[in-house]
Design a protein around this motif. Structure first.
Motif, PDB file in Angstrom:
ATOM      1  N   THR A  58       1.021  -1.201  -0.045  1.00 50.00           N
ATOM      2  CA  THR A  58       0.008   0.108   0.064  1.00 50.00           C
ATOM      3  C   THR A  58       0.860   1.227  -0.082  1.00 50.00           C
ATOM      4  OG1 THR A  58      -1.533  -1.070   1.257  1.00 50.00           O
ATOM      5  CG2 THR A  58      -1.779   1.288   1.232  1.00 50.00           C
ATOM      6  N   LEU A  59       0.806   2.162  -1.156  1.00 55.13           N
ATOM      7  CA  LEU A  59       1.688   3.213  -1.216  1.00 55.13           C
ATOM      8  C   LEU A  59       0.947   4.549  -1.119  1.00 55.13           C
ATOM      9  CD1 LEU A  59       3.488   2.147  -4.642  1.00 55.13           C
ATOM     10  CD2 LEU A  59       4.295   2.205  -2.220  1.00 55.13           C
ATOM     11  N   LYS A  60       1.264   5.345  -0.309  1.00 55.00           N
ATOM     12  CA  LYS A  60       0.944   6.762  -0.224  1.00 55.00           C
ATOM     13  C   LYS A  60       1.766   7.495  -1.437  1.00 55.00           C
ATOM     14  CE  LYS A  60      -1.717   6.431   3.362  1.00 55.00           C
ATOM     15  NZ  LYS A  60      -3.141   7.113   3.384  1.00 55.00           N
ATOM     16  N   VAL A  61       1.103   8.222  -2.389  1.00 51.68           N
ATOM     17  CA  VAL A  61       1.967   8.779  -3.433  1.00 51.68           C
ATOM     18  C   VAL A  61       1.757  10.294  -3.309  1.00 51.68           C
ATOM     19  CG1 VAL A  61       2.172   9.106  -5.942  1.00 51.68           C
ATOM     20  CG2 VAL A  61       1.672   6.725  -4.812  1.00 51.68           C
ATOM     21  N   THR A  62       2.521  11.229  -3.341  1.00 44.55           N
ATOM     22  CA  THR A  62       2.522  12.448  -3.327  1.00 44.55           C
ATOM     23  C   THR A  62       2.702  13.143  -4.540  1.00 44.55           C
ATOM     24  OG1 THR A  62       3.376  12.369  -1.225  1.00 44.55           O
ATOM     25  CG2 THR A  62       3.516  14.476  -1.995  1.00 44.55           C
ATOM     26  N   PHE A  63       1.802  14.238  -4.950  1.00 39.53           N
ATOM     27  CA  PHE A  63       2.067  14.737  -6.281  1.00 39.53           C
ATOM     28  C   PHE A  63       1.597  16.124  -5.893  1.00 39.53           C
ATOM     29  CE2 PHE A  63      -2.107  13.124  -6.187  1.00 39.53           C
ATOM     30  CZ  PHE A  63      -2.876  13.827  -6.758  1.00 39.53           C
ATOM     31  N   VAL A  64       2.463  17.138  -6.687  1.00 39.44           N
ATOM     32  CA  VAL A  64       2.115  18.652  -6.689  1.00 39.44           C
ATOM     33  C   VAL A  64       1.059  19.138  -7.593  1.00 39.44           C
ATOM     34  CG1 VAL A  64       3.203  20.866  -6.926  1.00 39.44           C
ATOM     35  CG2 VAL A  64       4.607  19.106  -5.965  1.00 39.44           C
ATOM     36  N   LEU A  65       0.162  19.810  -7.014  1.00 40.81           N
ATOM     37  CA  LEU A  65      -1.121  20.326  -8.122  1.00 40.81           C
ATOM     38  C   LEU A  65      -0.323  21.298  -8.868  1.00 40.81           C
ATOM     39  CD1 LEU A  65      -3.867  20.140  -5.211  1.00 40.81           C
ATOM     40  CD2 LEU A  65      -3.370  18.544  -6.998  1.00 40.81           C
ATOM     41  N   GLU A  66      -1.168  21.257 -10.133  1.00 41.96           N
ATOM     42  CA  GLU A  66      -0.632  22.558 -11.010  1.00 41.96           C
ATOM     43  C   GLU A  66      -1.656  23.857 -10.633  1.00 41.96           C
ATOM     44  OE1 GLU A  66      -1.308  20.784 -14.928  1.00 41.96           O
ATOM     45  OE2 GLU A  66       0.857  19.928 -14.789  1.00 41.96           O
ATOM     46  N   ASP A  67      -1.064  25.140 -11.067  1.00 41.61           N
ATOM     47  CA  ASP A  67      -1.925  25.971 -10.778  1.00 41.61           C
ATOM     48  C   ASP A  67      -2.963  26.059 -11.773  1.00 41.61           C
ATOM     49  OD1 ASP A  67      -0.657  26.655  -8.521  1.00 41.61           O
ATOM     50  OD2 ASP A  67       1.040  27.826  -9.601  1.00 41.61           O
TER      51      ASP A  67
END
Length: 67
Positions: A58-67
């Motif tokens: 089970t992975l927690k994946v972090t991604f940055v939201l675009e403006d």
């Protein structure tokens, strides 16, 4: 300033936990933009006839939201 989001995914492999992590990250980056990291929250195995048949993470994946 940036804002990030974390999403949870489950990935599996019949080879190893490492392979399951790689498969999960590879699949996540197909759908999610700006993936910056992932951490393993949980590891499990499936057992058939006394042998490990599947490795699951089970992975927690972090991604940055675009403006």
């Amino acid at each position: 300033m940036s804002v990030a989001r974390v999403t949870e995914i489950i990935a599996s492999s019949n080879k190893s936990f490492d392979d399951a992590v790689e498969a999960g990250v590879k699949r996540a980056t197909k759908t999610l933009k700006n993936v910056t990291g992932a951490w393993v929250q949980d590891q499990k195995v499936t057992v058939d006839d006394g042998k490990i048949s599947e490795y699951r993470v089970t992975l927690k994946v972090t991604f940055v939201l675009e403006d």
